[in-house]
Design a protein around this motif. Structure first.
Motif, PDB file in Angstrom:
ATOM      1  N   LEU A   1      16.851 -35.824 104.433  1.00 32.73           N
ATOM      2  CA  LEU A   1      16.561 -37.140 105.008  1.00 32.73           C
ATOM      3  C   LEU A   1      15.793 -37.994 104.007  1.00 32.73           C
ATOM      4  O   LEU A   1      16.059 -39.198 103.864  1.00 32.73           O
ATOM      5  CB  LEU A   1      15.748 -36.982 106.294  1.00 32.73           C
ATOM      6  CG  LEU A   1      15.330 -38.289 106.986  1.00 32.73           C
ATOM      7  CD1 LEU A   1      16.563 -39.102 107.369  1.00 32.73           C
ATOM      8  CD2 LEU A   1      14.478 -37.998 108.218  1.00 32.73           C
ATOM      9  N   GLY A   2      14.850 -37.384 103.284  1.00 25.53           N
ATOM     10  CA  GLY A   2      14.099 -38.116 102.279  1.00 25.53           C
ATOM     11  C   GLY A   2      14.998 -38.661 101.185  1.00 25.53           C
ATOM     12  O   GLY A   2      14.854 -39.816 100.760  1.00 25.53           O
ATOM     13  N   VAL A   3      15.938 -37.846 100.722  1.00 24.12           N
ATOM     14  CA  VAL A   3      16.885 -38.288  99.685  1.00 24.12           C
ATOM     15  C   VAL A   3      17.745 -39.424 100.211  1.00 24.12           C
ATOM     16  O   VAL A   3      17.988 -40.420  99.503  1.00 24.12           O
ATOM     17  CB  VAL A   3      17.766 -37.105  99.225  1.00 24.12           C
ATOM     18  CG1 VAL A   3      18.909 -37.601  98.337  1.00 24.12           C
ATOM     19  CG2 VAL A   3      16.920 -36.072  98.476  1.00 24.12           C
ATOM     20  N   LEU A   4      18.214 -39.307 101.458  1.00 17.48           N
ATOM     21  CA  LEU A   4      19.049 -40.350 102.045  1.00 17.48           C
ATOM     22  C   LEU A   4      18.285 -41.674 102.134  1.00 17.48           C
ATOM     23  O   LEU A   4      18.807 -42.734 101.752  1.00 17.48           O
ATOM     24  CB  LEU A   4      19.510 -39.924 103.438  1.00 17.48           C
ATOM     25  CG  LEU A   4      20.323 -40.953 104.236  1.00 17.48           C
ATOM     26  CD1 LEU A   4      21.602 -41.298 103.492  1.00 17.48           C
ATOM     27  CD2 LEU A   4      20.632 -40.427 105.632  1.00 17.48           C
ATOM     28  N   VAL A   5      17.047 -41.614 102.617  1.00 18.62           N
ATOM     29  CA  VAL A   5      16.229 -42.829 102.723  1.00 18.62           C
ATOM     30  C   VAL A   5      15.986 -43.438 101.345  1.00 18.62           C
ATOM     31  O   VAL A   5      16.062 -44.663 101.163  1.00 18.62           O
ATOM     32  CB  VAL A   5      14.883 -42.510 103.419  1.00 18.62           C
ATOM     33  CG1 VAL A   5      13.947 -43.714 103.339  1.00 18.62           C
ATOM     34  CG2 VAL A   5      15.113 -42.119 104.870  1.00 18.62           C
ATOM     35  N   LEU A   6      15.719 -42.589 100.350  1.00 17.86           N
ATOM     36  CA  LEU A   6      15.469 -43.070  98.990  1.00 17.86           C
ATOM     37  C   LEU A   6      16.704 -43.743  98.406  1.00 17.86           C
ATOM     38  O   LEU A   6      16.612 -44.817  97.795  1.00 17.86           O
ATOM     39  CB  LEU A   6      15.028 -41.908  98.102  1.00 17.86           C
ATOM     40  CG  LEU A   6      14.687 -42.257  96.655  1.00 17.86           C
ATOM     41  CD1 LEU A   6      13.512 -43.229  96.605  1.00 17.86           C
ATOM     42  CD2 LEU A   6      14.349 -40.984  95.862  1.00 17.86           C
ATOM     43  N   VAL A   7      17.870 -43.120  98.607  1.00 13.62           N
ATOM     44  CA  VAL A   7      19.119 -43.697  98.096  1.00 13.62           C
ATOM     45  C   VAL A   7      19.392 -45.054  98.738  1.00 13.62           C
ATOM     46  O   VAL A   7      19.776 -46.016  98.051  1.00 13.62           O
ATOM     47  CB  VAL A   7      20.293 -42.725  98.353  1.00 13.62           C
ATOM     48  CG1 VAL A   7      21.632 -43.411  98.074  1.00 13.62           C
ATOM     49  CG2 VAL A   7      20.160 -41.491  97.478  1.00 13.62           C
ATOM     50  N   LEU A   8      19.177 -45.145 100.057  1.00 13.60           N
ATOM     51  CA  LEU A   8      19.398 -46.417 100.746  1.00 13.60           C
ATOM     52  C   LEU A   8      18.435 -47.496 100.245  1.00 13.60           C
ATOM     53  O   LEU A   8      18.833 -48.647 100.033  1.00 13.60           O
ATOM     54  CB  LEU A   8      19.229 -46.218 102.254  1.00 13.60           C
ATOM     55  CG  LEU A   8      20.315 -45.392 102.954  1.00 13.60           C
ATOM     56  CD1 LEU A   8      19.954 -45.172 104.421  1.00 13.60           C
ATOM     57  CD2 LEU A   8      21.676 -46.071 102.827  1.00 13.60           C
ATOM     58  N   ALA A   9      17.166 -47.111 100.056  1.00 11.67           N
ATOM     59  CA  ALA A   9      16.176 -48.083  99.582  1.00 11.67           C
ATOM     60  C   ALA A   9      16.518 -48.582  98.187  1.00 11.67           C
ATOM     61  O   ALA A   9      16.492 -49.795  97.916  1.00 11.67           O
ATOM     62  CB  ALA A   9      14.783 -47.446  99.597  1.00 11.67           C
ATOM     63  N   VAL A  10      16.853 -47.656  97.299  1.00 11.71           N
ATOM     64  CA  VAL A  10      17.214 -48.044  95.926  1.00 11.71           C
ATOM     65  C   VAL A  10      18.483 -48.883  95.938  1.00 11.71           C
ATOM     66  O   VAL A  10      18.618 -49.855  95.182  1.00 11.71           O
ATOM     67  CB  VAL A  10      17.391 -46.781  95.056  1.00 11.71           C
ATOM     68  CG1 VAL A  10      17.953 -47.161  93.685  1.00 11.71           C
ATOM     69  CG2 VAL A  10      16.054 -46.064  94.890  1.00 11.71           C
ATOM     70  N   GLY A  11      19.429 -48.530  96.825  1.00  8.46           N
ATOM     71  CA  GLY A  11      20.673 -49.297  96.926  1.00  8.46           C
ATOM     72  C   GLY A  11      20.421 -50.739  97.345  1.00  8.46           C
ATOM     73  O   GLY A  11      20.987 -51.673  96.769  1.00  8.46           O
ATOM     74  N   VAL A  12      19.535 -50.926  98.347  1.00  4.38           N
ATOM     75  CA  VAL A  12      19.220 -52.281  98.807  1.00  4.38           C
ATOM     76  C   VAL A  12      18.556 -53.079  97.695  1.00  4.38           C
ATOM     77  O   VAL A  12      18.901 -54.251  97.456  1.00  4.38           O
ATOM     78  CB  VAL A  12      18.292 -52.226 100.046  1.00  4.38           C
ATOM     79  CG1 VAL A  12      17.727 -53.604 100.351  1.00  4.38           C
ATOM     80  CG2 VAL A  12      19.053 -51.683 101.244  1.00  4.38           C
ATOM     81  N   ILE A  13      17.609 -52.448  96.992  1.00  4.50           N
ATOM     82  CA  ILE A  13      16.916 -53.155  95.894  1.00  4.50           C
ATOM     83  C   ILE A  13      17.897 -53.531  94.794  1.00  4.50           C
ATOM     84  O   ILE A  13      17.879 -54.660  94.267  1.00  4.50           O
ATOM     85  CB  ILE A  13      15.789 -52.266  95.337  1.00  4.50           C
ATOM     86  CG1 ILE A  13      14.693 -52.067  96.399  1.00  4.50           C
ATOM     87  CG2 ILE A  13      15.188 -52.880  94.078  1.00  4.50           C
ATOM     88  CD1 ILE A  13      13.633 -51.058  96.004  1.00  4.50           C
ATOM     89  N   THR A  14      18.786 -52.597  94.434  1.00  3.93           N
ATOM     90  CA  THR A  14      19.769 -52.848  93.364  1.00  3.93           C
ATOM     91  C   THR A  14      20.719 -53.979  93.738  1.00  3.93           C
ATOM     92  O   THR A  14      20.980 -54.887  92.932  1.00  3.93           O
ATOM     93  CB  THR A  14      20.568 -51.566  93.075  1.00  3.93           C
ATOM     94  OG1 THR A  14      19.676 -50.518  92.711  1.00  3.93           O
ATOM     95  CG2 THR A  14      21.572 -51.806  91.957  1.00  3.93           C
TER      96      THR A  14
END
Length: 207
Positions: free
Chosen positions: A158-171
């Motif tokens: 879940l932590g990896v998923l949240v991190l990927v989504l956050a980085v994706g939104v920022i990118t």
């Protein structure tokens, strides 16, 4: 009357509270980012809050006084829950139990008003359940199973998923014009990164 030492709620009640906190921000972001969708998010939010009210009425949180016996938790109002009735329990940070045949956990938490009383209850449970399991070691079918969340693949995934989504939104926000409100999107994404890191690097507690 004995002072309450536990705050009892179900997992459904907890998830409803979390959703109630996140839903307004989510729908507000939709309205800001996609104004052409009109008032649909407001209508959906009204439906959600009506459902949340039903949950709070039918499944309310409550305060109770609980005592630990050698083979059970005895509540002043809720009654008795024998250790043999417990299918799983989790003592990562507070006590979560699931009775046999139930789908959702019962959460037994403390708060700032009863912190000391809850700590005594929590520690007594850990000792009592451990002793009871050792006495009934040969009766495998009746033994509650201890489960963990922090430090497991579920928490880290879940932590990896949240991190990927956050980085994706920022990118996306920094490289395209897909999202109009830059600060809203980036601030929200940056805000959840600490949560993601906490889950990814969490360690098992009392497990």
């Amino acid at each position: 009357m004995e002072k309450s030492n536990v705050h009892i709620r179900s997992r459904l009640n907890q998830l409803t509270i979390i959703s109630a906190l996140l839903t307004p921000a989510t729908f507000l972001a939709l309205i800001l980012q996609l104004p052409e969708i009109g008032y649909a998010p407001m209508f959906l939010m009204a439906i959600f809050f009506a459902q949340a009210c039903i949950v709070f009425v039918l499944d309310p949180a409550r305060y109770d006084h609980a005592e630990i016996k050698e083979d059970a938790i005895v509540f002043r109002d809720l009654g008795r829950i024998g250790f043999s009735e417990i299918a799983t329990y989790n003592i990562d940070d507070y006590l979560k139990i699931r009775r046999r045949g139930d789908f959702l956990d019962i959460l037994l938490q403390g708060n700032t008003k009863n912190h000391m009383e809850y700590s005594v209850f929590f520690n007594e449970f850990k000792i009592a359940i451990g002793n009871w399991r050792r006495k009934n070691i040969n009766n495998k079918g009746a033994l509650p199973r201890q489960v963990c969340y922090y430090g497991t693949w579920k928490a880290r995934s879940l932590g990896v998923l949240v991190l990927v989504l956050a980085v994706g939104v920022i990118t996306i926000r920094l490289t395209t014009r897909l999202l109009d409100n830059r600060m809203t999107a980036v601030s929200a994404a940056v805000g959840i990164i600490p949560l993601a890191m906490h889950l990814i690097f969490s360690r098992r507690q009392n497990c």
